[in-house]
Design an enzyme around this catalytic site. Structure first.
Site, mmCIF file in Angstrom:
data_model
loop_
_atom_site.group_PDB
_atom_site.id
_atom_site.type_symbol
_atom_site.label_atom_id
_atom_site.label_comp_id
_atom_site.label_asym_id
_atom_site.label_seq_id
_atom_site.Cartn_x
_atom_site.Cartn_y
_atom_site.Cartn_z
ATOM 1 N N CYS A 15 -16.299 57.348 -15.394
ATOM 2 C CA CYS A 15 -17.196 56.194 -15.265
ATOM 3 C C CYS A 15 -18.401 56.500 -16.134
ATOM 4 C CB CYS A 15 -17.617 55.973 -13.812
ATOM 5 S SG CYS A 15 -18.881 54.698 -13.644
ATOM 6 N N CYS B 220 -21.960 55.156 -14.495
ATOM 7 C CA CYS B 220 -22.584 55.779 -13.312
ATOM 8 C C CYS B 220 -21.625 56.811 -12.743
ATOM 9 C CB CYS B 220 -23.000 54.734 -12.285
ATOM 10 S SG CYS B 220 -21.769 53.475 -11.916
ATOM 11 N N SER B 221 -21.051 56.567 -11.579
ATOM 12 C CA SER B 221 -20.165 57.573 -10.992
ATOM 13 C C SER B 221 -19.095 56.898 -10.143
ATOM 14 C CB SER B 221 -20.971 58.554 -10.147
ATOM 15 O OG SER B 221 -21.666 57.856 -9.126
ATOM 16 N N CYS B 222 -18.586 55.741 -10.580
ATOM 17 C CA CYS B 222 -17.559 55.027 -9.817
ATOM 18 C C CYS B 222 -16.342 55.927 -9.618
ATOM 19 C CB CYS B 222 -17.139 53.759 -10.560
ATOM 20 S SG CYS B 222 -18.490 52.585 -10.731
#
Lengths: 87, 211
Positions: free
Chosen positions: B116, B119-121
């Protein structure tokens, strides 16, 4: 498969179209249905559901001659209002 | 003196970690204020908040490993998983909430890896919290740019004839890699197979273990 180009837009505010894909051409790998527009959701606004697509790009298209392996691919989810036909 | 850490090293030779004696950030303060207001107004309770934390902490890569092992052993389940990974996960009894999951499969010709960049999906509702490196700027920026080099640093060396497919989780979908089933596992049952499926193999930065 449908060929599309990611629009070369630079709107202010929260967007979820990565900068490195803007202006790049790919093909729609699958369509995912409609999801609330994150550009509105981010500000607590009423967010209409917009069609979302998975677009597949070649690494050659994304990185040009710098591509590590031109035939490898990159898929990303792009909202329809960021896409235009590419022929 | 025993508490005089003038050399900043513990007896085991590691540096002491600094205490977090810093003021709360604006957003930390905001989180506490909103949480306390929600509890005061009776919209939620402290027990509900703790319960949600427990529910998330109970999710782990073992859930995904069971999904993968089922896909390896049950062709009908495999077909349903590739069609709709959320429905297939729920069918196995996993409470994944509103997660929209897509399964991508590694074969002799294709290797998938998930990132991702924005962000940090991560499919937290199935696999639990992501590893710290998944959220690092280095992993997020390099995996789309030089995935083969990143994979080689994880110990995954791919021949040129294997195509790498990077999946950037930019919006509402989350992804799980179905790693290739290791050779020599024909006689293993589903539980034993699940034991071969690592967290990294479901991100694509690893392979399933050999038996």
């Amino acid at each position: 498969m449908q060929k599309v180009r990611v629009k070369q837009m630079m709107p202010p505010g929260h967007v979820r179209t990565p900068f490195y894909l803007r202006g790049k051409c790919g093909t729609i790998e699958r369509s995912l249905g409609a999801f609330p527009n994150p550009e509105d959701l981010a500000y607590g606004l009423k967010a209409p559901a917009l069609p979302l697509h998975r677009v597949r790009f070649t690494m050659a298209e994304v990185w040009g001659s710098d591509a590590e392996n031109p035939d490898d691919t990159l898929d990303a989810e792009i909202y329809e209002h960021w896409l235009e036909p590419a022929d | 003196m025993p508490h005089d850490h003038h050399d900043h090293l513990s007896p085991s030779g590691h540096p002491y970690r600094a205490d977090d004696d810093t003021p709360l950030s604006y957003w930390q303060t905001m989180e506490i204020a909103v949480r306390e207001l929600l509890i005061d107004k009776g919209i939620t309770t402290a027990a509900d908040v703790a319960q949600q934390i427990d529910t998330m902490d109970a999710r782990s890569p073992a859930n995904g490993a069971r999904v993968v092992a089922r896909a390896w052993t049950d062709p009908d389940f495999h077909a349903r998983l590739m069609q709709d990974a959320s429905a297939a996960s729920r069918e196995m009894g996993f409470d994944i909430g509103p997660l929209h999951l897509i399964a991508v499969e590694n074969t002799a010709k294709v290797h998938n890896v998930i990132v991702c960049t924005l962000c940090s999906c991560y499919p937290r509702n199935l696999l639990g919290l992501p590893p710290d490196w998944y959220k690092s700027r280095a992993y997020r920026s390099r995996t789309v740019r030089e995935p083969r080099r990143v994979l080689s640093e994880f110990g995954v060396h791919l021949p040129d004839e294997v195509q790498v497919r990077v999946h950037d989780s930019t919006a509402d979908m989350r992804y799980i890699v179905i790693p290739a089933r290791p050779a020599g596992t024909e006689d293993l049952d589903e539980d034993a197979l699940a034991g071969l499926v690592t967290r990294d193999s479901m991100i694509g930065t690893g392979l399933a273990r050999d038996p």
